[in-house]
Design a protein around this motif. Structure first.
Motif, mmCIF file in Angstrom:
data_model
loop_
_atom_site.group_PDB
_atom_site.id
_atom_site.type_symbol
_atom_site.label_atom_id
_atom_site.label_comp_id
_atom_site.label_asym_id
_atom_site.label_seq_id
_atom_site.Cartn_x
_atom_site.Cartn_y
_atom_site.Cartn_z
ATOM 1 N N LYS A 43 0.826 -1.211 0.000
ATOM 2 C CA LYS A 43 0.000 0.000 0.000
ATOM 3 C C LYS A 43 0.858 1.257 0.000
ATOM 4 O O LYS A 43 1.963 1.270 0.560
ATOM 5 C CB LYS A 43 -0.900 0.031 1.247
ATOM 6 C CG LYS A 43 -1.969 -1.055 1.304
ATOM 7 C CD LYS A 43 -2.730 -0.987 2.614
ATOM 8 C CE LYS A 43 -3.857 -2.024 2.652
ATOM 9 N NZ LYS A 43 -4.976 -1.628 1.801
ATOM 10 N N GLU A 47 -8.272 -2.753 9.320
ATOM 11 C CA GLU A 47 -7.760 -4.093 9.011
ATOM 12 C C GLU A 47 -6.835 -4.641 10.100
ATOM 13 O O GLU A 47 -6.532 -5.828 10.103
ATOM 14 C CB GLU A 47 -7.028 -4.073 7.664
ATOM 15 C CG GLU A 47 -7.957 -3.737 6.503
ATOM 16 C CD GLU A 47 -7.308 -3.975 5.160
ATOM 17 O OE1 GLU A 47 -7.699 -4.946 4.491
ATOM 18 O OE2 GLU A 47 -6.409 -3.199 4.785
ATOM 19 N N ARG A 76 -5.042 5.401 6.333
ATOM 20 C CA ARG A 76 -6.512 5.463 6.433
ATOM 21 C C ARG A 76 -7.096 4.105 6.815
ATOM 22 O O ARG A 76 -8.034 4.025 7.611
ATOM 23 C CB ARG A 76 -7.115 5.901 5.094
ATOM 24 C CG ARG A 76 -6.894 7.353 4.745
ATOM 25 C CD ARG A 76 -7.804 7.759 3.595
ATOM 26 N NE ARG A 76 -7.716 6.868 2.459
ATOM 27 C CZ ARG A 76 -6.861 7.037 1.448
ATOM 28 N NH1 ARG A 76 -6.025 8.055 1.455
ATOM 29 N NH2 ARG A 76 -6.839 6.174 0.442
ATOM 30 N N GLU A 77 -6.550 3.026 6.241
ATOM 31 C CA GLU A 77 -7.147 1.704 6.399
ATOM 32 C C GLU A 77 -6.581 0.920 7.579
ATOM 33 O O GLU A 77 -7.117 -0.125 7.956
ATOM 34 C CB GLU A 77 -6.951 0.911 5.100
ATOM 35 C CG GLU A 77 -7.662 1.566 3.917
ATOM 36 C CD GLU A 77 -7.109 1.133 2.567
ATOM 37 O OE1 GLU A 77 -6.347 0.142 2.551
ATOM 38 O OE2 GLU A 77 -7.422 1.788 1.562
#
Length: 433
Positions: free
Chosen positions: A103, A115, A110-111
């Motif tokens: 990524k 996760e 952000r993620e």
């Protein structure tokens, strides 16, 4: 053939570390050309096999440049499609591709809370002191930083606990993994009246200086078969490319470079195509020069590049190592190769900077940044006299006169190090190894 067996030791240490402490924050230090990406990917694979990373959990692989992201993703995809890692026998774990998510930094930030990755791998980890990486340093997950040097560009302290594995450039040279460069320092006889190398760059972009640079490179074109030039500004890259093209046209077709161009950020290059496509074509040429501004320091690998030209100086050891790393990779066949680092030096009375490449490729950590003092000698007796002077000057402890009983033929294989472990360099605290 290059000996990459050191990667096995690195992988074993990484796996053992995170098996004992899953939220460890560690650095993996391997000089450019040593295969940091493949080593880290193989380490993740081993941790999956050993159950250190549970199936179904996620590993983030964080990049700050799109070309780095593409390179890491390509290594992952090729390994999975072949079922094993390039050049190594161990098979890929069936869940490797589902586990590793490559990524960009913004997306990963952000993620990350959603996760909840069990491990975050930060490529080019000397950038990680920046605030944008702060979210990853949580107590709930591990962090593995990949870098060629544990130093920051701005000397800010990194957030890692320790170095899980490191190897020096000298060791990689001895293993045939990288090539010891031939360093050529070229005096431009140009006066640069600058006080700050980071901001005052226009004086390096004069027509006379560009002409001098082009002439010196073209004079050595038989040696510099494929080269990368490093400058600081877009305009300098374009103007220097034009000057090089002008000189190149003066030679017969069979002694010219096939291509001379520039590549800048934002998909801007001399061919008007995407940078990825431009660099693909550059890789496929056998004789070419490319001038770049902040693009090829990271995330570009081409073992056929045998020359790097530092057209503009830098005070940063990290940046310097990244630049010269483009030329020192050994080819897979292990044939005797040459790598040239050409530094254009100006008269800069107002700027104090020093990067001494003699210690960059020694068995000395770049954290020490030692001052190198040259002592010339013409005979063994002359050398012994110089060593005796050193012993008296520094009051060296643990000095044995017997270690200087050698002939000139034996001299090349020997080295010793004087060091002082005190903060104040006290005169009676020097020791010898």
């Amino acid at each position: 053939m290059p000996d990459f067996s050191f990667q096995n030791d690195a992988i074993e240490r990484v796996s053992r570390c995170y098996a004992s402490e899953r939220n460890a924050k560690q650095l993996l230090v391997i000089p450019t050309g040593g295969g940091k990406t493949l080593t880290a990917l193989r380490a993740v694979n081993k941790m999956l096999v050993d159950g250190v990373i549970p199936e179904g959990r996620v590993v983030y692989w964080v990049q700050h440049l799109i070309q780095l992201k593409n390179q890491s993703q390509r290594v992952l995809d090729e390994s999975v499609s072949q079922g094993q890692f390039l050049g190594f026998l161990e098979p890929c774990h069936p869940q490797l591709q589902a586990t590793v998510k490559v990524k960009m930094l913004d997306a990963a930030s952000r993620e990350f809370p959603l996760e909840r990755p069990v491990l975050v791998i930060i490529d080019e980890a000397h950038h990680s002191a920046a605030a944008s990486y702060g979210a990853f340093f949580q107590s709930s997950n591990g962090v593995l930083g990949l870098t060629a040097t544990p130093k920051r560009l701005d000397d800010n302290e990194l957030k890692f606990d320790d170095i899980v594995y490191s190897i020096t450039a000298r060791e990689l040279i001895n293993r045939g993994v990288i090539v010891k460069p031939i360093i050529r320092q070229v005096k431009t006889n140009t006066l640069i009246d600058a006080y700050d190398l980071d901001t005052e760059t226009s004086q390096f972009d004069s027509q006379a200086r560009n002409r001098f640079v082009a002439e010196k490179i073209m004079t050595g074109r038989a040696s510099y078969t494929k080269g990368i030039l490093f400058v600081r500004t877009r305009d300098h890259a374009i103007r220097l490319t034009r000057m090089l093209e002008e000189y190149n046209r003066r030679y017969e077709m069979n002694s010219r470079y096939e291509h001379i161009g520039y590549v800048l950020g934002g998909d801007e290059n001399s061919m008007g195509i995407s940078n990825d496509e431009y660099l693909r074509r550059f890789r496929n040429t056998s004789r070419a020069l490319v001038v770049n501004c902040g693009v090829l320091t990271e995330g570009f690998d081409d073992p056929t590049v045998n020359a790097v030209f530092m057209v503009v100086p830098t005070k940063s050891v990290v940046l310097y190592l990244q630049c010269i790393g483009r030329a020192i990779r050994s080819s897979s066949d292990g044939l005797n190769e040459k790598a040239f680092i050409v530094e254009f030096e100006d008269d800069m009375p107002n700027v104090r900077y020093r990067i001494d490449n003699r210690w960059l490729f020694a068995d000395i950590s770049d954290e020490l940044e030692p001052e190198v003092i040259e002592i010339d000698f013409s005979s063994v007796s002359n050398l012994k006299s110089s060593l005796s002077d050193l012993k008296r000057e520094f009051n060296v402890e643990f000095w044995s006169d017997s270690f200087v009983d050698f002939s000139l033929d034996e001299l090349e294989g020997n080295s010793f190090l004087l060091y002082n472990s005190t903060d104040t360099l006290r005169p009676h605290s020097w020791k010898c190894i």
